[in-house]
Design an enzyme around this catalytic site. Sequence first.
Site, PDB file in Angstrom:
ATOM      1  N   ASP A  35      -3.622  -9.296   5.407  1.00 18.09           N
ATOM      2  CA  ASP A  35      -3.821  -8.491   4.276  1.00 18.09           C
ATOM      3  C   ASP A  35      -4.828  -8.822   3.049  1.00 18.09           C
ATOM      4  O   ASP A  35      -4.660  -9.850   2.910  1.00 18.09           O
ATOM      5  CB  ASP A  35      -2.313  -8.321   3.457  1.00 18.09           C
ATOM      6  N   CYS A  75      -5.283  -0.572   1.782  1.00 21.33           N
ATOM      7  CA  CYS A  75      -4.188  -0.808   2.460  1.00 21.33           C
ATOM      8  C   CYS A  75      -3.552   0.368   3.175  1.00 21.33           C
ATOM      9  O   CYS A  75      -3.856   0.642   4.435  1.00 21.33           O
ATOM     10  CB  CYS A  75      -2.878  -1.398   1.954  1.00 21.33           C
ATOM     11  N   HIS A 117       3.888  -0.231   3.960  1.00 22.01           N
ATOM     12  CA  HIS A 117       2.996   0.509   3.096  1.00 22.01           C
ATOM     13  C   HIS A 117       2.578   1.921   3.646  1.00 22.01           C
ATOM     14  O   HIS A 117       1.473   2.202   3.291  1.00 22.01           O
ATOM     15  CB  HIS A 117       1.918  -0.452   2.500  1.00 22.01           C
TER      16      HIS A 117
END
Length: 490
Positions: free
Chosen positions: A30, A68, A124
Amino acid sequence: MSWLFVIFPFLILLTEVNGKPPHVVFMVVDDLGWNDVGFNNPDIISPNIDSLAHDGVILNHAYVQPLCSPSRSAFMTSYYPFRLGLQHMVINNEAPVCAPLDKTFLPQVLKKNGYATHIVGKWHLGFCRWECTPTYRGFDTYYGYYNSAEDYYIKVQAQGFDFHINEKINWDAVGNYSAYQYGDAVENVVRQHDPTAPLFLYFPIQSVHEPLEVPLHYYNMYPNITNDGRRIFSGMVTAADDVVGRLVKVLKDRDMFDDTIFFFTADNGGWVPYHGNNYPLRGGKITIWEGGTRVPAFVHGKPLQKTGVRYDGLMHAVDWFPTILEAAGINYSDPHRDGISQWQSITSLSASRRSEFVYNLDNYTTPNQGHAAIRVGDFKLIVGYPGLYNDWYKPEEDWPGPPPSSDYSDLDSQMDPHTYSNWTKFRGLYNIKDDPYEHNNLYDKLPEVVEKLKARMSHYYTMMVPANYPPNDPKADPNNFDLWWQPGWC
Ligand SMILES: *[C@@H]1O[C@H](CO)[C@@H](O)[C@H](O)[C@H]1NC(C)=O
Ligand SMILES: *[C@@H]1O[C@H](CO)[C@@H](O)[C@H](O)[C@H]1NC(C)=O
Ligand SMILES: *[C@@H]1O[C@H](CO)[C@@H](O)[C@H](O)[C@H]1NC(C)=O
Ligand SMILES: *[C@@H]1O[C@H](CO)[C@@H](O)[C@H](O)[C@H]1NC(C)=O
Ligand SMILES: *[C@@H]1O[C@H](CO)[C@@H](O)[C@H](O)[C@H]1NC(C)=O
């Protein structure tokens, strides 16, 4: 006729290791920036990642979305986010949205073809109802959190806890550093796996997203870094690297490593206000510049014909889905998807089958939410607002002013409006081959090239769906769910 006998067994060798489908690990780190990994920057300690990269093929032009949720939706569906309604910012904690339910997810296809499918880490992609969550979208098991970010130890994001095992909340996760726990979790997945079936492990680890938190031991490995934030961040990369080492070791212990194909990428560029770094690329996370979209990536595994090289062909986030399926020997066709399999290109180091891609498409007049850029051949066209910050940032530089919070719905009011308000009229044309760091704007010099790229952009605009970006819904509040972020409110 005779060539068939030569070619046919050769193709089988490419797609199957030892006659059975390969195990597949797809690891996403990430917010790992271009300059945040040892194989691009000798100041970073990441020996496990580096050795896989150097024994594999480094993808030198691997692109993702600048954020993301958009990148992850592209990984899972092979559709550009502007066709999924996810072209604005991320899916906010309280937004009643998830990646469209009518799209097939990568693990669903793998599962149908006999794979055991596991996800360890950050989701997410929305969780407002159960159908949106990992075990309803193709994964046999889930260990991780739903939202964008959280405290690495106490697992709190905003006003709620966020950690789950399958469909249950996971109190046991509260307290320890998450990289250690993810190391345990991926070891468990591999140990408990029945080796007669092929394994798919999707591993979107929490590291190295903000908040900046790392056990002291990792911080102490960087005595020469004088900027404290960069020093913590560098330690976070090393903590993630240790997890990669543990994963490789358990795969070897179980005799699975030689049959595993390892895919590695970041989801977007480094977040400069929190010491992620993309130098010498321009910009970073949440910008459409190369620093936000060109990321460290590699493939490792037996079918690669040549290793220890950098592959210069273009690869985009939407390509991982068909590339992984072809590596797994699965014939899946969806004529509407955007991805192109790069498997043959990467294994044989031949030309990429991609010559253009969309960085993003959106209403570019809206600061903070409106990126529009396209790549065709060597050229990149940016129309409108490129991002919240537009310079080149060195690793030890501090962000001028306080870093923005994790609330991406409110970034523009948190950052100095003067830095972006006039950029909505911006037009940029760059020759990325000659000028990969985007110093030289050719927009006024090459009008025919501009017209050509604008025409391609207009073509893609005809495929855009409206952004699905509703306001927060107070029903999501963890106070309604025993203080946990949980599905069941849309
Ligand atoms: C954190 O997890 C690691 C790995 O499982 C373990 O060795 C360590 O004892 C744990 N620490 C705490 C404080 O629970
Ligand atoms: C720190 O810098 C010193 C002096 O240049 C060097 O000897 C040492 O190896 C460096 N340490 C690390 C961990 O890079
Ligand atoms: C793969 O699927 C497509 C579309 O269903 C089909 O045309 C093609 O023959 C298949 N190829 C193989 C190798 O099975
Ligand atoms: C684009 O954004 C601008 C400014 O926020 C707004 O006025 C306009 O209506 C938007 N256009 C579309 C098509 O959404
Ligand atoms: C916007 O304004 C800033 C500050 O005056 C300036 O540095 C920048 O170049 C301007 N951007 C554009 C696209 O004109």
